[in-house]
Design an enzyme around this catalytic site. Structure first.
Site, PDB file in Angstrom:
ATOM      1  N   ASP A 155       0.895  -1.082   0.086  1.00  0.00           N
ATOM      2  CA  ASP A 155       0.043   0.064   0.055  1.00  0.00           C
ATOM      3  C   ASP A 155       0.967   1.249   0.075  1.00  0.00           C
ATOM      4  O   ASP A 155       1.076   1.864   0.941  1.00  0.00           O
ATOM      5  CB  ASP A 155      -1.066  -0.022   1.272  1.00  0.00           C
ATOM      6  CG  ASP A 155      -1.932   1.010   1.258  1.00  0.00           C
ATOM      7  OD1 ASP A 155      -1.853   2.013   0.388  1.00  0.00           O
ATOM      8  OD2 ASP A 155      -2.657   1.057   2.343  1.00  0.00           O
ATOM      9  N   PRO A 162      10.565   7.901  -1.280  1.00  0.00           N
ATOM     10  CA  PRO A 162      10.627   6.780  -0.321  1.00  0.00           C
ATOM     11  C   PRO A 162      10.080   5.511  -0.982  1.00  0.00           C
ATOM     12  O   PRO A 162      10.420   4.226  -0.643  1.00  0.00           O
ATOM     13  CB  PRO A 162      10.137   6.764   1.027  1.00  0.00           C
ATOM     14  CG  PRO A 162       9.150   8.094   0.764  1.00  0.00           C
ATOM     15  CD  PRO A 162       9.770   8.945  -0.431  1.00  0.00           C
TER      16      PRO A 162
HETATM   17  N1  SAM Z   1      -3.293   5.240  -0.574  1.00  0.00           N
HETATM   18  C1  SAM Z   1      -2.233   5.710  -0.934  1.00  0.00           C
HETATM   19  C2  SAM Z   1      -1.858   6.113  -2.295  1.00  0.00           C
HETATM   20  O1  SAM Z   1      -1.861   5.116  -3.020  1.00  0.00           O
HETATM   21  O2  SAM Z   1      -1.773   7.443  -2.612  1.00  0.00           O
HETATM   22  C3  SAM Z   1      -1.025   5.186  -0.315  1.00  0.00           C
HETATM   23  C4  SAM Z   1      -1.425   5.318   1.258  1.00  0.00           C
HETATM   24  S1  SAM Z   1      -0.053   5.110   2.374  1.00  0.00           S
HETATM   25  C5  SAM Z   1      -0.326   6.801   3.179  1.00  0.00           C
HETATM   26  C6  SAM Z   1       1.610   4.925   1.789  1.00  0.00           C
HETATM   27  C7  SAM Z   1       2.392   4.970   2.591  1.00  0.00           C
HETATM   28  O3  SAM Z   1       3.515   4.245   1.951  1.00  0.00           O
HETATM   29  C8  SAM Z   1       3.168   6.171   3.068  1.00  0.00           C
HETATM   30  O4  SAM Z   1       2.433   6.384   4.455  1.00  0.00           O
HETATM   31  C9  SAM Z   1       4.819   6.168   2.963  1.00  0.00           C
HETATM   32  O5  SAM Z   1       5.419   6.597   4.238  1.00  0.00           O
HETATM   33  C10 SAM Z   1       4.811   4.512   3.042  1.00  0.00           C
HETATM   34  N2  SAM Z   1       5.907   4.281   2.427  1.00  0.00           N
HETATM   35  C11 SAM Z   1       6.655   4.867   1.093  1.00  0.00           C
HETATM   36  N3  SAM Z   1       8.020   4.071   0.928  1.00  0.00           N
HETATM   37  C12 SAM Z   1       7.872   3.046   1.871  1.00  0.00           C
HETATM   38  C13 SAM Z   1       8.977   2.167   2.180  1.00  0.00           C
HETATM   39  N4  SAM Z   1      10.146   2.091   1.434  1.00  0.00           N
HETATM   40  N5  SAM Z   1       8.839   1.207   3.049  1.00  0.00           N
HETATM   41  C14 SAM Z   1       7.737   1.457   3.762  1.00  0.00           C
HETATM   42  N6  SAM Z   1       6.586   2.474   3.726  1.00  0.00           N
HETATM   43  C15 SAM Z   1       6.711   3.223   2.662  1.00  0.00           C
END
Ligand code: SAM
Length: 282
Positions: A155, A162
């Site tokens: 997700d 990141p």
């Molecule tokens: N529904 C959303 C969308 O598609 O726009 C995505 C939801 S969620 C908020 C995405 C999350 O992924 C973020 O909180 C971000 O910090 C996390 N994220 C990004 N890269 C990551 C990584 N390498 N490992 C773990 N989490 C990560």
């Protein structure tokens, strides 16, 4: 004076929401974070200026990312969620009594803490006893795992910042190994509509397709994402989400959902011709 949140969906297209209040602005080690309140979409938050989640359409995304794999194999017990800091994916997973363990690996603890404060609608189940939170990079977390999970849900944000590593071949290789022999991988698969998103969609699909016996894409309607036409990837070592789905079993669970139903399950894999062509190209 009016306050509007504006997001560039392409260099030539903008999407705007009238804002009642800018609730929070800050920066973490990983990204810029903003929370807003609005008349039309309720509270919503953005990362690096891109819409993540809002109170009005989050049910579409979270229903489709969770119930499609869960109806394909209702025996799923151990789940890994990568990203998903708003908690909506975990909330839907906790509705299944059969699920025994949910590990959520979110790189940015700040997203989780702020969602708990401003978006309890999605973050409300993060304290379920089956849930463990890890504030780490999901790419490193899956490295070296073997047969640990029945389902991995990625997700993630888009493949910039990141989230970039969550679209890499090495990451998908590690997810494959981290899954049990009948494991399923569902991932945020971008959109086929605008060129930049479509490019990422094709890149992700070409990598996943080479690894898994079953590799499909399904669609849903997300009003606040660019073009409103969004996709998830469904990959599995064993189960076909149409032929093998236990839809009657899922209906017997009696879960009330606002977007997902077992007709949508089947229909979401029927793709427009231009999307089918793009996927066949890769
Ligand atoms: N529904 C959303 C969308 O598609 O726009 C995505 C939801 S969620 C908020 C995405 C999350 O992924 C973020 O909180 C971000 O910090 C996390 N994220 C990004 N890269 C990551 C990584 N390498 N490992 C773990 N989490 C990560």
């Amino acid at each position: 004076m009016e306050l509007w949140y504006t997001e560039e969906h392409t260099d030539n297209v903008r999407f705007s929401i009238k804002v009642k209040e800018h609730l929070y602005h800050g920066e973490s080690e990983f990204q810029k974070i903003d929370f807003f309140d609005s008349q039309e979409f309720g509270k919503f938050f953005t990362l690096d200026g891109l819409m993540m989640v809002n109170e009005k359409d989050e049910f579409v995304y979270h229903d489709m990312i969770v119930h499609v794999p869960m109806a394909t194999n209702p025996d799923i017990k151990n789940v890994l969620v990568i990203g998903g800091g708003d908690g909506g994916t975990v909330r839907e997973l906790t509705r299944y009594p059969n699920v025994e363990k949910i590990d959520m690996v979110e790189i940015d603890e700040k997203v989780v803490r702020l969602s708990e404060e401003y978006l309890p609608i999605t973050a409300s189940k993060l304290n379920d006893p089956r849930v463990s939170l890890y504030f780490e990079d999901g790419v490193a977390f899956v490295d070296g795992l073997e047969s640990a999970y029945d389902l991995i849900i990625v997700d993630s944000t888009d493949p910039i910042g990141p989230g970039e590593g969550l679209f890499s071949k090495a990451f998908y290789d590690n997810c494959y190994r981290a899954l049990t022999e009948d494991g399923i991988l569902v991932n945020q698969h971008e959109s086929p509509y605008y060129e930049r998103d479509a490019r990422e969609m094709k890149r992700a699909h070409s990598k996943i397709k080479k690894l898994f016996n079953v590799s499909k894409v399904y669609q849903f309607h997300m009003p606040t994402y660019p073009s409103g036409h969004w996709l998830f990837g469904f990959a599995s070592k064993k189960y076909d989400p149409l032929k093998d789905a236990k839809l009657d079993e899922w209906n017997k669970l009696g879960l009330k959902t606002k977007y997902y139903n077992t007709e949508i399950h089947k229909g979401s894999f029927a793709l427009p011709s231009f999307v089918r062509d793009m996927l066949e190209e890769v």
